[in-house]
Design a protein around this motif. Sequence first.
Motif, PDB file in Angstrom:
ATOM      1  N   SER A  13       0.847  -1.200   0.000  1.00  0.00           N
ATOM      2  CA  SER A  13       0.000   0.000   0.000  1.00  0.00           C
ATOM      3  C   SER A  13       0.878   1.243   0.000  1.00  0.00           C
ATOM      4  CB  SER A  13      -0.897   0.056   1.243  1.00  0.00           C
ATOM      5  OG  SER A  13      -1.454   1.371   1.322  1.00  0.00           O
ATOM      6  N   THR A  25      -4.221  -2.024   4.939  1.00  0.00           N
ATOM      7  CA  THR A  25      -3.366  -3.153   4.556  1.00  0.00           C
ATOM      8  C   THR A  25      -2.264  -3.325   5.599  1.00  0.00           C
ATOM      9  OG1 THR A  25      -3.740  -2.544   2.247  1.00  0.00           O
ATOM     10  CG2 THR A  25      -1.949  -4.091   2.680  1.00  0.00           C
ATOM     11  N   PRO A  92      -3.469  -3.747  -1.145  1.00  0.00           N
ATOM     12  CA  PRO A  92      -4.868  -3.355  -1.321  1.00  0.00           C
ATOM     13  C   PRO A  92      -5.323  -3.759  -2.720  1.00  0.00           C
ATOM     14  CG  PRO A  92      -3.425  -1.437  -1.579  1.00  0.00           C
ATOM     15  CD  PRO A  92      -2.550  -2.591  -1.187  1.00  0.00           C
TER      16      PRO A  92
END
Length: 239
Positions: A13, A25, A92
């Motif tokens: 992320s 995340t 993500p």
Amino acid sequence: MGKFEKVVAICGSPRAEVPDQKSLTQKMLNTFLEGLAPPQVRVFFPHLMNISYCKGCLTCWFKTPGICDIDDDMGLIKEEIEKSDLLILASPVYVDGFSAQTKTVLDRSISLLDPLISIDEEGHCRHELLNPRQWSSVLISTCGFSELDNFDHIRNHYRAICRNLYWKNAGEILLPASALGFVPRKYEDKFQAITNAGRELMEKGEIAEETMNFISREIVSATQYRDFLNPFFKKLKQR
Ligand SMILES: Cc1cc2nc3c(=O)[nH]c(=O)nc-3n(C[C@H](O)[C@H](O)[C@H](O)COP(=O)(O)O)c2cc1C
């Protein structure tokens, strides 16, 4: 004695470790690592490192086997992955798949493979590993929408990678409706389950189906989620 000694995690992320931004995340990864409690762990944040795209030159296959033509921080990640017995991909969902940061690390990982093609027991083409060894892996992911099917593509992609890179898929930790991730008390039981998942993995070598289902279970309908979020989004748009 736990099942894993050395763990490498890729936290993909671009919001992770950024002041004033909260990455779910990263929160999921940290929560999972608390339960896993590995003897050794290295967490990499590709967006904070110098890692270029794969050029597709295939130098790592045909000129200098296993060594990429690009001399950047990916060398360090690859060195650590090769010494690890568990790899965690934490990304993500971006545009229905891995974030670009995670995908770039994955592309650069083709230097782990030998170019020669072999046929597996299902009659499918594969490359062999340049240095054959056993790995397990885990996918950790969150997505903005509320439905579990938003993970369909990243999950299929991850499973294909497991086959191609010979990772034993030890579990998938998927948490939809990421906007609820930092709302007090909403996901507390899910975070507890993520810690338990880490513990289970260390004790048994894989995460129980039941634990994964509890974490990923949808807790709001699409309309409830829309009605919860849109007022915030409207305010943000007016600024
Ligand atoms: C560029 C971009 C693309 C995204 N694409 C999707 C998507 O396809 N589906 C989805 O459900 N969420 C999508 N999201 C939402 C993110 O998955 C969600 O905000 C997640 O919490 C981000 O993780 P982080 O909190 O660790 O940064 C996207 C977000 C961004 C910034």
